[in-house]
Design an enzyme around this catalytic site. Structure first.
Site, short mmCIF file in Angstrom:
data_model
loop_
_atom_site.label_atom_id
_atom_site.label_comp_id
_atom_site.label_asym_id
_atom_site.label_seq_id
_atom_site.Cartn_x
_atom_site.Cartn_y
_atom_site.Cartn_z
N CYS A 148 10.93 15.46 -8.78
CA CYS A 148 10.93 16.19 -10.04
C CYS A 148 11.47 15.31 -11.16
O CYS A 148 12.49 14.65 -11.01
CB CYS A 148 11.77 17.46 -9.91
SG CYS A 148 11.85 18.38 -11.45
N ASN A 198 0.83 -1.21 0.00
CA ASN A 198 0.00 0.00 0.00
C ASN A 198 0.86 1.26 0.00
O ASN A 198 1.98 1.26 0.50
CB ASN A 198 -0.94 -0.01 1.21
CG ASN A 198 -1.85 -1.23 1.19
OD1 ASN A 198 -2.12 -1.79 0.13
ND2 ASN A 198 -2.30 -1.65 2.35
N SER A 205 -4.14 -9.37 1.07
CA SER A 205 -3.50 -9.45 -0.24
C SER A 205 -3.93 -10.73 -0.94
O SER A 205 -3.94 -11.80 -0.33
CB SER A 205 -1.97 -9.44 -0.11
OG SER A 205 -1.39 -9.66 -1.39
N HIS A 219 5.68 -0.42 -2.83
CA HIS A 219 5.20 0.37 -3.96
C HIS A 219 5.33 1.87 -3.70
O HIS A 219 4.62 2.66 -4.29
CB HIS A 219 3.75 0.00 -4.31
CG HIS A 219 3.61 -1.42 -4.80
ND1 HIS A 219 2.48 -2.18 -4.66
CD2 HIS A 219 4.50 -2.22 -5.45
CE1 HIS A 219 2.67 -3.38 -5.20
NE2 HIS A 219 3.89 -3.43 -5.67
N CYS A 273 12.66 24.09 -10.81
CA CYS A 273 12.93 24.13 -12.25
C CYS A 273 11.67 24.08 -13.08
O CYS A 273 11.73 24.01 -14.31
CB CYS A 273 13.85 22.98 -12.63
SG CYS A 273 13.00 21.39 -12.65
ZN LIG Z 1 12.95 20.24 -10.62
#
Ligand SMILES: [Zn+2]
Length: 261
Positions: free
Chosen positions: A138, A113, A204, A130, A166
């Site tokens: 980023c 999960n 599960s 996961h 950025c």
């Molecule tokens: Zn960035």
């Protein structure tokens, strides 16, 4: 093996058997899947008929390739899931598992999960196979950001989360279809599976590889196996105890007997 699937068997016996195995174990670990979080209102996004997949095909939209080629489609789908996860609270299953850890009854939780509900319930040693929604990374400068300040505006307005450094697109640090599992988490999970003397599988269906192979590694080294899940798994035939039921009612019952007597 004791099956509680048929009403002819009293589930109470299976619950007592599970509690006895947990009391005896020295190195017990737990493997949790989506079924532990569905009572908290988070649908199993890998299952058909959960609602999330009625409009979009899961394997496609939650995949790395869609994220790369059509991020708007990915984020459109992801918005609902993110909102459900942010609103969710731990349920009785999470709390029982946290109590197991505090009492020294289990060593770790390996989870499929991404909702951090084990940690919110008080579990400390959680191996996330996961990833999680706690951070975003980023896709351009690779800087990692806490997700809190990005997710709320995204859920409210649907605007794509962008990097303050950025302006690159931020990707939630969750493992999408077509993406490799995080190596360190996978190594730790395998080590735990090989060293444990009892594995408790909760919620599960053991369908998503390679995590679904972990109980087999434990069994091959002589560990006991308890499976609590609504539907049968490929390892039910090899388990010491199988409880085909709801983890949120079953786990507190097992905790009551294993920890309090
Ligand atoms: Zn960035």
């Amino acid at each position: 093996m004791r099956e509680s699937a048929s009403p002819a068997f009293a589930p109470i016996t299976a619950i007592e058997d599970a509690a006895a195995l947990l009391r005896k174990a020295q190195r017990a670990i737990v493997l949790t899947g989506a079924g532990v979080s569905t009572p908290s209102g988070i649908p199993d996004f890998r299952s058909e008929g959960s609602g999330l997949w009625s409009r979009d095909e899961p394997l496609e939209v939650a995949s790395l390739s869609i994220f790369r080629t059509a991020p708007e489609r990915f984020f459109h789908w992801f918005r609902t899931l993110a909102s459900q996860i942010l609103d969710a609270r731990p349920n009785a299953a999470h709390l029982a598992l946290a109590e197991f850890e505090t009492s020294g009854c289990i060593r770790a939780i390996i989870t499929q999960n991404i909702d951090s509900l084990h940690q919110k319930a008080g579990s400390n040693h959680v191996v996330e196979m996961h990833g999680s929604l706690r951070t975003l990374s980023c896709t351009c400068c690779f800087k990692q950001h806490e997700s809190e300040r990005f997710l709320q505006p995204f859920i409210r307005e649907g605007t794509l989360p962008l990097c303050p450094n950025c302006n690159g697109l931020l990707k939630p640090d969750v493992i999408l279809f077509g993406e490799q599992l995080p190596q360190s988490a996978w190594n730790e999970a395998q080590r735990a599976a090989r060293q444990c003397d009892l594995m408790l599988v909760a919620g599960s269906s053991l369908e998503v590889l390679p995590v679904a192979g972990l109980p087999m590694q434990a069994l091959d080294r002589g560990a006991h196996l308890i499976i609590i899940n609504h539907t049968p798994t490929y390892l039910n035939v090899r388990a010491d105890v199988v409880i085909m039921g709801d983890v949120a009612t079953t786990l507190p019952e097992i905790a009551k007997r294993a920890l309090h007597g």
